[in-house]
Motif scaffolding. Structure first.
Motif, PDB file in Angstrom:
ATOM      1  N   ILE A   1       0.856  -1.190   0.000  1.00 41.68           N
ATOM      2  CA  ILE A   1       0.000   0.000   0.000  1.00 41.68           C
ATOM      3  C   ILE A   1       0.887   1.233   0.000  1.00 41.68           C
ATOM      4  CG2 ILE A   1      -1.738   1.329   1.254  1.00 41.68           C
ATOM      5  CD1 ILE A   1      -2.806  -1.289   2.393  1.00 41.68           C
ATOM      6  N   ALA A   2       0.651   2.124  -0.961  1.00 49.18           N
ATOM      7  CA  ALA A   2       1.418   3.370  -1.062  1.00 49.18           C
ATOM      8  C   ALA A   2       0.488   4.553  -0.810  1.00 49.18           C
ATOM      9  CB  ALA A   2       2.052   3.492  -2.446  1.00 49.18           C
ATOM     10  N   ALA A   3       0.962   5.516  -0.012  1.00 51.84           N
ATOM     11  CA  ALA A   3       0.152   6.683   0.307  1.00 51.84           C
ATOM     12  C   ALA A   3       0.549   7.914  -0.487  1.00 51.84           C
ATOM     13  CB  ALA A   3       0.244   6.984   1.804  1.00 51.84           C
ATOM     14  N   THR A   4       1.696   7.869  -1.148  1.00 50.02           N
ATOM     15  CA  THR A   4       2.177   9.032  -1.893  1.00 50.02           C
ATOM     16  C   THR A   4       2.641   8.616  -3.288  1.00 50.02           C
ATOM     17  OG1 THR A   4       4.489   8.818  -1.219  1.00 50.02           O
ATOM     18  CG2 THR A   4       3.024  10.050   0.258  1.00 50.02           C
ATOM     19  N   GLN A   5       2.813   9.605  -4.127  1.00 49.11           N
ATOM     20  CA  GLN A   5       3.260   9.367  -5.493  1.00 49.11           C
ATOM     21  C   GLN A   5       4.640   8.700  -5.519  1.00 49.11           C
ATOM     22  OE1 GLN A   5       2.855  12.835  -7.992  1.00 49.11           O
ATOM     23  NE2 GLN A   5       4.450  12.170  -9.415  1.00 49.11           N
ATOM     24  N   SER A   6       5.576   9.233  -4.750  1.00 48.74           N
ATOM     25  CA  SER A   6       6.934   8.673  -4.741  1.00 48.74           C
ATOM     26  C   SER A   6       6.956   7.272  -4.161  1.00 48.74           C
ATOM     27  CB  SER A   6       7.880   9.591  -3.957  1.00 48.74           C
ATOM     28  OG  SER A   6       7.436   9.740  -2.612  1.00 48.74           O
ATOM     29  N   GLU A   7       6.155   7.031  -3.118  1.00 49.04           N
ATOM     30  CA  GLU A   7       6.110   5.706  -2.513  1.00 49.04           C
ATOM     31  C   GLU A   7       5.524   4.692  -3.493  1.00 49.04           C
ATOM     32  OE1 GLU A   7       4.598   3.560   1.632  1.00 49.04           O
ATOM     33  OE2 GLU A   7       3.818   5.539   1.074  1.00 49.04           O
TER      34      GLU A   7
ATOM     35  N   LYS B   1      -2.396   9.645 -10.827  1.00 52.47           N
ATOM     36  CA  LYS B   1      -2.267   9.454 -12.276  1.00 52.47           C
ATOM     37  C   LYS B   1      -0.820   9.642 -12.718  1.00 52.47           C
ATOM     38  CE  LYS B   1      -4.481  10.803 -16.614  1.00 52.47           C
ATOM     39  NZ  LYS B   1      -5.438  11.722 -17.268  1.00 52.47           N
ATOM     40  N   ALA B   2      -0.140  10.632 -12.143  1.00 57.50           N
ATOM     41  CA  ALA B   2       1.274  10.858 -12.477  1.00 57.50           C
ATOM     42  C   ALA B   2       2.137   9.695 -12.004  1.00 57.50           C
ATOM     43  CB  ALA B   2       1.753  12.160 -11.854  1.00 57.50           C
ATOM     44  N   ALA B   3       1.812   9.155 -10.824  1.00 55.43           N
ATOM     45  CA  ALA B   3       2.557   8.005 -10.311  1.00 55.43           C
ATOM     46  C   ALA B   3       2.420   6.814 -11.244  1.00 55.43           C
ATOM     47  CB  ALA B   3       2.055   7.636  -8.911  1.00 55.43           C
ATOM     48  N   VAL B   4       1.196   6.563 -11.698  1.00 59.27           N
ATOM     49  CA  VAL B   4       0.961   5.436 -12.596  1.00 59.27           C
ATOM     50  C   VAL B   4       1.680   5.644 -13.927  1.00 59.27           C
ATOM     51  CG1 VAL B   4      -0.813   4.317 -13.988  1.00 59.27           C
ATOM     52  CG2 VAL B   4      -1.199   4.686 -11.547  1.00 59.27           C
ATOM     53  N   ALA B   5       1.654   6.879 -14.437  1.00 59.54           N
ATOM     54  CA  ALA B   5       2.335   7.164 -15.702  1.00 59.54           C
ATOM     55  C   ALA B   5       3.828   6.844 -15.592  1.00 59.54           C
ATOM     56  CB  ALA B   5       2.133   8.626 -16.091  1.00 59.54           C
ATOM     57  N   GLU B   6       4.432   7.201 -14.451  1.00 57.72           N
ATOM     58  CA  GLU B   6       5.850   6.908 -14.255  1.00 57.72           C
ATOM     59  C   GLU B   6       6.100   5.408 -14.147  1.00 57.72           C
ATOM     60  OE1 GLU B   6       9.562   8.178 -11.287  1.00 57.72           O
ATOM     61  OE2 GLU B   6       7.605   9.208 -11.135  1.00 57.72           O
ATOM     62  N   ILE B   7       5.215   4.707 -13.450  1.00 63.05           N
ATOM     63  CA  ILE B   7       5.351   3.258 -13.310  1.00 63.05           C
ATOM     64  C   ILE B   7       5.242   2.575 -14.673  1.00 63.05           C
ATOM     65  CG2 ILE B   7       4.225   1.185 -12.389  1.00 63.05           C
ATOM     66  CD1 ILE B   7       3.405   2.955  -9.959  1.00 63.05           C
TER      67      ILE B   7
END
Length: 246
Positions: A154-160, A186-192
């Motif tokens: 479980i991640a609570a932040t974009q960087s995590e 959405k930005a986190a997913v795009a980076e992943i």
């Protein structure tokens, strides 16, 4: 294109994308449906205005899905997937879903009940949950487990979220859009997705913002608040890749 059809497009895109498992294929299906409706506008039934336009689009999309026998290993048939998506993800009652699919309402209700019992037969996933609210994250974890999957992290932040995806290699991501002070889901997913290929389900109270067809967008969108069955069919479609139409 009529204003009613324009207003119906986001929901039709959500249905088509979830049905076939990708933005590109789903949006292509909706374009084909719109062309068909232009060539042969539907007869006006008992529905009015926006409801009639929405059901017409659902009907035109569904008409492009060939009937197929059960898949090897006991997977859900195309008809069963359509029934569950229409009644759970799209929230249609059995009568409306039956009108879309050209079936009897009692038959649709029976198909839905049988298909719900077999949802857990789909491939199990290692799920990364991206959610900044601890209680909501815990609830999502319980729902994921109830669907037969395992919570990898479980991640609570974009960087995590990015860091956990790299270390855990999840087979499914369930992400909220708004992570508060923790950034943008959405930005986190795009980076992943620049580093790995993994299906993603977005959870949002504003699905129309992700269903414009104008940019890279998710194949699977679940609207808050949702019930366990909505998440169950979304995860099933995501893990199994949706339908392949040819």
């Amino acid at each position: 294109m009529s204003e009613d059809l324009l207003r119906a497009l986001p929901r039709a895109r959500r249905y088509a994308r979830a049905l076939v498992g990708s933005q590109e294929a789903g949006d292509a299906l909706v374009r084909e449906a719109l062309l068909a409706l232009r060539r042969a506008p539907p007869e006006q039934g008992g529905e009015q205005g926006g409801t009639a336009a929405l059901l017409a689009l659902y009907r035109a999309v569904s008409a492009r899905v060939p009937e197929s026998p059960p898949l090897p290993g006991g997977g859900l048939t195309p008809l069963e997937r359509q029934v569950l998506l229409l009644t759970s993800l799209e929230g249609l009652n059995p009568e409306a879903a039956a009108a879309v699919l050209g079936r009897d309402a009692g038959e649709v209700a029976a198909i839905a009940a049988a298909a719900r019992e077999r949802l857990r037969e789909g491939a199990q996933a290692e799920v990364l949950i991206v959610e900044d609210e601890p209680i909501i994250a815990m609830d999502l974890g319980q729902l994921v487990a109830a669907c037969g999957h395992r919570v990898a992290g479980i991640a609570a932040t974009q960087s995590e979220a990015v860091a956990l995806a790299r270390s855990l290699n999840p087979t499914l991501i369930l992400a909220d859009i708004n992570l508060g002070k923790g950034g943008d889901g959405k930005a986190a997913v795009a980076e992943i997705l620049r580093e790995m290929s993994v299906p993603v389900i977005f959870v949002t109270a504003y699905p129309e913002r992700l269903l414009t067809g104008e940019a890279l967008e998710p194949a699977f969108v679940v609207t808050k608040p949702f019930d366990p069955m909505t998440l169950a069919i979304a995860t099933y479609q995501a893990v199994t890749g949706g339908l392949r139409l040819g």
